[in-house]
Design an enzyme around this catalytic site. Structure first.
Site, PDB file in Angstrom:
ATOM      1  N   ASN A   1      65.109  36.943  22.102  1.00 40.36           N
ATOM      2  CA  ASN A   1      64.644  37.755  20.987  1.00 40.36           C
ATOM      3  C   ASN A   1      64.062  39.053  21.523  1.00 40.36           C
ATOM      4  O   ASN A   1      63.625  39.123  22.674  1.00 40.36           O
ATOM      5  CB  ASN A   1      63.558  36.990  20.215  1.00 40.36           C
ATOM      6  CG  ASN A   1      63.034  37.758  19.015  1.00 40.36           C
ATOM      7  OD1 ASN A   1      63.810  38.257  18.206  1.00 40.36           O
ATOM      8  ND2 ASN A   1      61.719  37.869  18.898  1.00 40.36           N
TER       9      ASN A   1
ATOM     10  N   HIS B   1      61.085  41.880  20.667  1.00 42.79           N
ATOM     11  CA  HIS B   1      59.851  42.003  19.886  1.00 42.79           C
ATOM     12  C   HIS B   1      59.247  43.388  20.126  1.00 42.79           C
ATOM     13  O   HIS B   1      59.195  43.847  21.272  1.00 42.79           O
ATOM     14  CB  HIS B   1      58.857  40.914  20.301  1.00 42.79           C
ATOM     15  CG  HIS B   1      57.574  40.957  19.533  1.00 42.79           C
ATOM     16  ND1 HIS B   1      57.469  40.512  18.231  1.00 42.79           N
ATOM     17  CD2 HIS B   1      56.337  41.417  19.866  1.00 42.79           C
ATOM     18  CE1 HIS B   1      56.232  40.673  17.812  1.00 42.79           C
ATOM     19  NE2 HIS B   1      55.520  41.233  18.782  1.00 42.79           N
TER      20      HIS B   1
ATOM     21  N   SER C   1      59.577  44.148  24.088  1.00 45.54           N
ATOM     22  CA  SER C   1      59.787  43.077  25.062  1.00 45.54           C
ATOM     23  C   SER C   1      60.982  42.236  24.637  1.00 45.54           C
ATOM     24  O   SER C   1      61.151  41.935  23.453  1.00 45.54           O
ATOM     25  CB  SER C   1      58.558  42.159  25.142  1.00 45.54           C
ATOM     26  OG  SER C   1      57.376  42.879  25.408  1.00 45.54           O
TER      27      SER C   1
ATOM     28  N   ASP D   1      56.867  34.062  19.755  1.00 40.39           N
ATOM     29  CA  ASP D   1      56.808  35.214  20.660  1.00 40.39           C
ATOM     30  C   ASP D   1      56.174  34.852  22.006  1.00 40.39           C
ATOM     31  O   ASP D   1      55.619  35.718  22.689  1.00 40.39           O
ATOM     32  CB  ASP D   1      56.032  36.381  20.028  1.00 40.39           C
ATOM     33  CG  ASP D   1      56.699  36.904  18.761  1.00 40.39           C
ATOM     34  OD1 ASP D   1      57.939  36.856  18.683  1.00 40.39           O
ATOM     35  OD2 ASP D   1      55.973  37.345  17.850  1.00 40.39           O
TER      36      ASP D   1
END
Length: 335
Positions: A127, A129, A156, A165
């Site tokens: 992912n 972020h 990030s 996260d």
């Protein structure tokens, strides 16, 4: 599910044998999909190690789906309304697996995922972020960074775990917070950084599965966890044995110039060796100079099941370990 349309991009000029093996990526989106677009256009480079095989969304009207369709990418959408989180994740997982994807990239996918879905893709779901994690996980990252007087915001890329996260960070880019910045103006610059960072991190992640250093490291970690294991260099290969005893595994990395990276493990004999090779000739082969008692297991195909490698190493270790050591292991297994 919408199938791919014809693409009119530049065709590869590299001969088939010289084209890199491309990892298959599914991208999940909920909106415009600008990070998905960055991954897609990065994948058009001839030396890119990944390709996008599916763009999927929990919102059938997500604008990013139209972009993917225009670029010839298969799309899938299924609204999450009326379904439990686990039910919707199962629908999305089914579409991902049907596409043949090996990795999942979240790109503005505004859903908290169920633990079961995340665990099925452990190490293969990532992912992006919009903060310098671990700072400012969750929402409103830019406003929070500005309010805290930070000198930099940023983005990030991280592996997805069951902690929101909180997975291992694969890469970051810092973006200066200028005087007078608003959350919107900072977000616009961070988005530019995201488009640069995400393709690089994804490329690095998928490339490690064909990297000799990474693959040898994975075998080393597992082999050295076995009782009394030691590592030596034998015939130019990383070799693992029992201290003051016999060898139970080698890692062949382009040995004799064969272009393959493989674990060499013990088998029961010629019949088992032949059966494995006949069953999957791409994955298994007879290692040169090792005879009928060993099998070579390819590690560089991009789909290594590391739990199976664990089992091969444990079995090979048992085949050469002294009886006193295997008896202790057997007793430990009982308890």
């Amino acid at each position: 599910m919408s199938g791919p349309r014809a693409r009119h991009g530049k065709r590869s000029t590299l001969p088939e044998a010289e084209r890199p093996r491309r990892a298959k990526i599914a991208v999940l989106i909920s909106g415009t999909g600008t990070n998905m677009g960055a991954l897609l256009y990065a994948s058009r480079a001839e030396d890119c190690p990944f390709e996008i095989v599916l763009v999927a969304s929990n919102k059938p009207a997500a604008p990013g789906l139209s972009l993917a369709q225009a670029e010839g990418i298969t799309t899938f959408a299924h609204d999450h309304k009326g379904l439990t989180r686990a039910e919707h994740d199962a629908v999305m997982d089914g579409a991902i697996r049907a596409s043949g994807a090996e990795y999942v990239a979240l790109a503005g996918y505004m859903r908290i995922l169920s633990d079961g879905f995340v665990e099925q893709w452990a190490g293969r779901m990532l992912n992006i972020h919009p903060s310098l994690l671990p700072k400012y996980s969750g929402l409103d990252t830019h406003a929070r960074a500005i309010a805290a007087g930070e000198s930099h915001g940023g983005c990030s890329v991280h592996l997805v775990t069951t902690e929101l996260d909180g997975g291992p960070v694969l890469g970051q880019t810092a973006v200066a917070i200028a005087a007078g910045d608003t959350p919107e103006s900072l977000a616009a610059r961070v988005l530019i950084a995201e488009h640069q960072l995400y393709p690089r991190c994804l490329a690095a992640l998928v490339s490690r599965e064909t990297s000799p250093e990474w693959l040898v490291g994975q075998v080393r970690q597992r082999a050295m966890a076995l009782p009394a294991a030691e590592e030596t260099l034998s015939h130019g290969m990383a070799c693992f044995g029992i201290a003051k005893g016999k060898k139970f595994a080698w890692v062949s990395a382009n040995h004799h110039g064969d272009g393959r990276i493989a674990l060499l493990a013990k088998v029961s004999g010629a019949d088992e060796q032949a059966h494995l090779i006949e069953t999957d000739p791409e994955r298994y082969y007879r290692p040169a100079y090792f005879g009928d008692g060993w099998i070579a297991i390819r590690l560089d195909l991009g789909d290594t099941a590391w739990d199976e490698i664990d089992a091969w190493l444990a079995r090979s270790w048992r085949a050469v370990a002294p009886r006193r050591m295997t008896a202790l292991m057997d007793a430990a297994d009982v308890f």
